[in-house]
Design a protein around this motif. Structure first.
Motif, PDB file in Angstrom:
ATOM      1  N   GLU A  18       0.986  -1.309  -0.007  1.00  0.00           N
ATOM      2  CA  GLU A  18       0.005   0.045   0.131  1.00  0.00           C
ATOM      3  C   GLU A  18       0.964   1.356  -0.078  1.00  0.00           C
ATOM      4  O   GLU A  18       0.428   2.241  -0.706  1.00  0.00           O
ATOM      5  CB  GLU A  18      -0.767  -0.023   1.262  1.00  0.00           C
ATOM      6  N   ALA A  19       2.033   1.295   0.832  1.00  0.00           N
ATOM      7  CA  ALA A  19       2.801   2.547   0.887  1.00  0.00           C
ATOM      8  C   ALA A  19       3.741   2.636  -0.289  1.00  0.00           C
ATOM      9  O   ALA A  19       4.056   3.735  -0.705  1.00  0.00           O
ATOM     10  CB  ALA A  19       3.639   2.364   2.256  1.00  0.00           C
ATOM     11  N   LEU A  20       4.217   1.516  -0.669  1.00  0.00           N
ATOM     12  CA  LEU A  20       5.552   1.351  -1.457  1.00  0.00           C
ATOM     13  C   LEU A  20       5.079   1.110  -2.824  1.00  0.00           C
ATOM     14  O   LEU A  20       5.883   1.348  -3.821  1.00  0.00           O
ATOM     15  CB  LEU A  20       6.617   0.510  -0.996  1.00  0.00           C
ATOM     16  N   GLY A  21       4.165   0.391  -3.288  1.00  0.00           N
ATOM     17  CA  GLY A  21       3.823  -0.077  -4.488  1.00  0.00           C
ATOM     18  C   GLY A  21       4.399  -1.513  -4.622  1.00  0.00           C
ATOM     19  O   GLY A  21       5.287  -1.853  -3.920  1.00  0.00           O
ATOM     20  N   VAL A  22       3.959  -2.097  -5.732  1.00  0.00           N
ATOM     21  CA  VAL A  22       4.649  -3.600  -5.851  1.00  0.00           C
ATOM     22  C   VAL A  22       6.065  -3.740  -5.995  1.00  0.00           C
ATOM     23  O   VAL A  22       6.652  -4.434  -5.267  1.00  0.00           O
ATOM     24  CB  VAL A  22       3.723  -4.038  -7.117  1.00  0.00           C
ATOM     25  N   ASP A  23       6.620  -2.867  -6.966  1.00  0.00           N
ATOM     26  CA  ASP A  23       7.987  -3.317  -7.377  1.00  0.00           C
ATOM     27  C   ASP A  23       8.707  -2.681  -6.066  1.00  0.00           C
ATOM     28  O   ASP A  23       9.608  -3.404  -5.802  1.00  0.00           O
ATOM     29  CB  ASP A  23       8.290  -2.150  -8.404  1.00  0.00           C
ATOM     30  N   ASP A  24       8.643  -1.551  -5.557  1.00  0.00           N
ATOM     31  CA  ASP A  24       9.423  -1.069  -4.353  1.00  0.00           C
ATOM     32  C   ASP A  24       9.167  -1.934  -3.106  1.00  0.00           C
ATOM     33  O   ASP A  24      10.090  -2.313  -2.517  1.00  0.00           O
ATOM     34  CB  ASP A  24       9.186   0.475  -4.046  1.00  0.00           C
ATOM     35  N   MET A  26       8.568  -5.158  -3.325  1.00  0.00           N
ATOM     36  CA  MET A  26       9.505  -6.477  -3.643  1.00  0.00           C
ATOM     37  C   MET A  26      11.236  -6.167  -3.336  1.00  0.00           C
ATOM     38  O   MET A  26      11.819  -6.846  -2.970  1.00  0.00           O
ATOM     39  CB  MET A  26       9.455  -6.608  -5.249  1.00  0.00           C
ATOM     40  N   ARG A  27      11.555  -5.015  -3.872  1.00  0.00           N
ATOM     41  CA  ARG A  27      12.649  -4.349  -3.689  1.00  0.00           C
ATOM     42  C   ARG A  27      13.178  -4.359  -2.303  1.00  0.00           C
ATOM     43  O   ARG A  27      14.272  -5.027  -1.649  1.00  0.00           O
ATOM     44  CB  ARG A  27      13.150  -3.202  -4.300  1.00  0.00           C
ATOM     45  N   LEU A  28      12.447  -4.007  -1.362  1.00  0.00           N
ATOM     46  CA  LEU A  28      12.465  -3.721   0.154  1.00  0.00           C
ATOM     47  C   LEU A  28      12.751  -5.211   0.847  1.00  0.00           C
ATOM     48  O   LEU A  28      13.520  -5.553   1.461  1.00  0.00           O
ATOM     49  CB  LEU A  28      11.492  -2.971   0.634  1.00  0.00           C
ATOM     50  N   PHE A  29      11.672  -6.037   0.221  1.00  0.00           N
ATOM     51  CA  PHE A  29      11.739  -7.671   0.871  1.00  0.00           C
ATOM     52  C   PHE A  29      12.913  -8.245   0.399  1.00  0.00           C
ATOM     53  O   PHE A  29      13.281  -8.935   1.234  1.00  0.00           O
ATOM     54  CB  PHE A  29      10.471  -8.220   0.263  1.00  0.00           C
ATOM     55  N   LEU A  30      13.390  -8.123  -0.761  1.00  0.00           N
ATOM     56  CA  LEU A  30      14.618  -8.772  -1.129  1.00  0.00           C
ATOM     57  C   LEU A  30      15.847  -8.286  -0.744  1.00  0.00           C
ATOM     58  O   LEU A  30      16.855  -8.847  -0.373  1.00  0.00           O
ATOM     59  CB  LEU A  30      14.643  -8.734  -2.576  1.00  0.00           C
ATOM     60  N   SER A  31      15.668  -6.950  -0.506  1.00  0.00           N
ATOM     61  CA  SER A  31      17.139  -6.240   0.436  1.00  0.00           C
ATOM     62  C   SER A  31      17.101  -6.600   1.721  1.00  0.00           C
ATOM     63  O   SER A  31      18.247  -6.807   2.304  1.00  0.00           O
ATOM     64  CB  SER A  31      16.936  -4.697   0.136  1.00  0.00           C
ATOM     65  N   VAL A  32      16.031  -6.201   2.640  1.00  0.00           N
ATOM     66  CA  VAL A  32      16.256  -6.332   4.194  1.00  0.00           C
ATOM     67  C   VAL A  32      14.881  -7.311   4.661  1.00  0.00           C
ATOM     68  O   VAL A  32      14.876  -7.160   5.905  1.00  0.00           O
ATOM     69  CB  VAL A  32      15.989  -4.877   4.695  1.00  0.00           C
ATOM     70  N   ALA A  75       8.765 -12.552   2.718  1.00  0.00           N
ATOM     71  CA  ALA A  75       7.546 -12.428   1.510  1.00  0.00           C
ATOM     72  C   ALA A  75       7.895 -13.182   0.201  1.00  0.00           C
ATOM     73  O   ALA A  75       7.885 -12.657  -0.805  1.00  0.00           O
ATOM     74  CB  ALA A  75       7.263 -11.057   1.100  1.00  0.00           C
ATOM     75  N   ARG A  76       8.778 -14.352   0.357  1.00  0.00           N
ATOM     76  CA  ARG A  76       9.373 -14.957  -0.682  1.00  0.00           C
ATOM     77  C   ARG A  76       8.285 -15.531  -1.479  1.00  0.00           C
ATOM     78  O   ARG A  76       8.440 -15.494  -2.917  1.00  0.00           O
ATOM     79  CB  ARG A  76      10.267 -16.157  -0.339  1.00  0.00           C
ATOM     80  N   GLU A  81       5.444 -15.001  -6.796  1.00  0.00           N
ATOM     81  CA  GLU A  81       4.003 -14.686  -7.440  1.00  0.00           C
ATOM     82  C   GLU A  81       4.054 -13.721  -8.369  1.00  0.00           C
ATOM     83  O   GLU A  81       3.621 -13.603  -9.600  1.00  0.00           O
ATOM     84  CB  GLU A  81       2.913 -14.922  -6.415  1.00  0.00           C
ATOM     85  N   GLN A  82       4.704 -12.345  -8.071  1.00  0.00           N
ATOM     86  CA  GLN A  82       4.751 -11.319  -8.768  1.00  0.00           C
ATOM     87  C   GLN A  82       5.723 -11.353  -9.811  1.00  0.00           C
ATOM     88  O   GLN A  82       5.361 -11.022 -11.013  1.00  0.00           O
ATOM     89  CB  GLN A  82       5.249 -10.207  -7.891  1.00  0.00           C
ATOM     90  N   MET A  83       6.813 -11.990  -9.516  1.00  0.00           N
ATOM     91  CA  MET A  83       7.867 -12.140 -10.692  1.00  0.00           C
ATOM     92  C   MET A  83       7.277 -13.196 -11.777  1.00  0.00           C
ATOM     93  O   MET A  83       7.382 -12.903 -12.814  1.00  0.00           O
ATOM     94  CB  MET A  83       9.152 -12.911  -9.858  1.00  0.00           C
ATOM     95  N   LYS A  84       6.377 -14.184 -11.375  1.00  0.00           N
ATOM     96  CA  LYS A  84       5.680 -15.358 -12.395  1.00  0.00           C
ATOM     97  C   LYS A  84       5.068 -14.287 -12.978  1.00  0.00           C
ATOM     98  O   LYS A  84       4.923 -14.490 -14.307  1.00  0.00           O
ATOM     99  CB  LYS A  84       5.216 -16.302 -11.568  1.00  0.00           C
ATOM    100  N   ALA A  85       4.144 -13.738 -12.517  1.00  0.00           N
ATOM    101  CA  ALA A  85       3.170 -12.624 -13.273  1.00  0.00           C
ATOM    102  C   ALA A  85       3.924 -11.944 -14.209  1.00  0.00           C
ATOM    103  O   ALA A  85       3.248 -11.468 -15.439  1.00  0.00           O
ATOM    104  CB  ALA A  85       2.304 -11.838 -12.302  1.00  0.00           C
ATOM    105  N   GLN A  86       5.130 -11.375 -13.848  1.00  0.00           N
ATOM    106  CA  GLN A  86       5.827 -10.346 -14.803  1.00  0.00           C
ATOM    107  C   GLN A  86       6.655 -11.070 -15.883  1.00  0.00           C
ATOM    108  O   GLN A  86       7.563 -10.612 -16.811  1.00  0.00           O
ATOM    109  CB  GLN A  86       7.014  -9.582 -14.135  1.00  0.00           C
TER     110      GLN A  86
END
Length: 119
Positions: A18-24, A26-32, A75-76, A81-86
């Protein structure tokens, strides 16, 4: 995101998206993901979270979640799921989220369920 997509999303991930949008998100989950981060009342570009998605995005996240320490989910599966959709391949997803390719295949059974008809 539509209201329906937010309802289908795990509750621990929804405020981030909600706050960051899907792409950001995902970036945050993958980073930290999997660690605690501090959400300040006013962000600076020094933190790893702000360097990952930008201080303005961290300010938005602070407004949604409140300031203080929060645990960022891994959130792996959601990221997969988001990557698969992309259009990412199973191997790309596995490398990105640091999971075994068999695990990713198990999450997307329609891809592995293709069987030959013998008779």
């Amino acid at each position: 995101m539509t209201e329906e997509e937010l309802q289908d999303m795990p509750t621990n991930i929804a405020p981030f998206v909600e706050a960051l949008g899907v792409d950001d998100a995902m970036r945050l989950f993958l980073s930290v993901g999997g660690s605690d981060i501090y959400l300040p009342a006013k962000s600076s570009p020094r933190s790893i979270a702000a360097r990952t998605v930008g201080p303005d995005r961290i300010d938005k996240l602070s407004k949604v979640m409140g300031y203080g320490y929060i645990k960022v989910p891994l959130a792996r599966r959601w990221v997969a799921e988001q990557m698969k959709a992309q259009g990412a391949t199973t191997a790309e997803i596995a490398r990105t989220i640091r999971a075994d390719v068999a695990t990713v295949r198990r999450w997307f059974p329609s891809e592995t369920a293709k069987q030959l008809t013998l008779f």
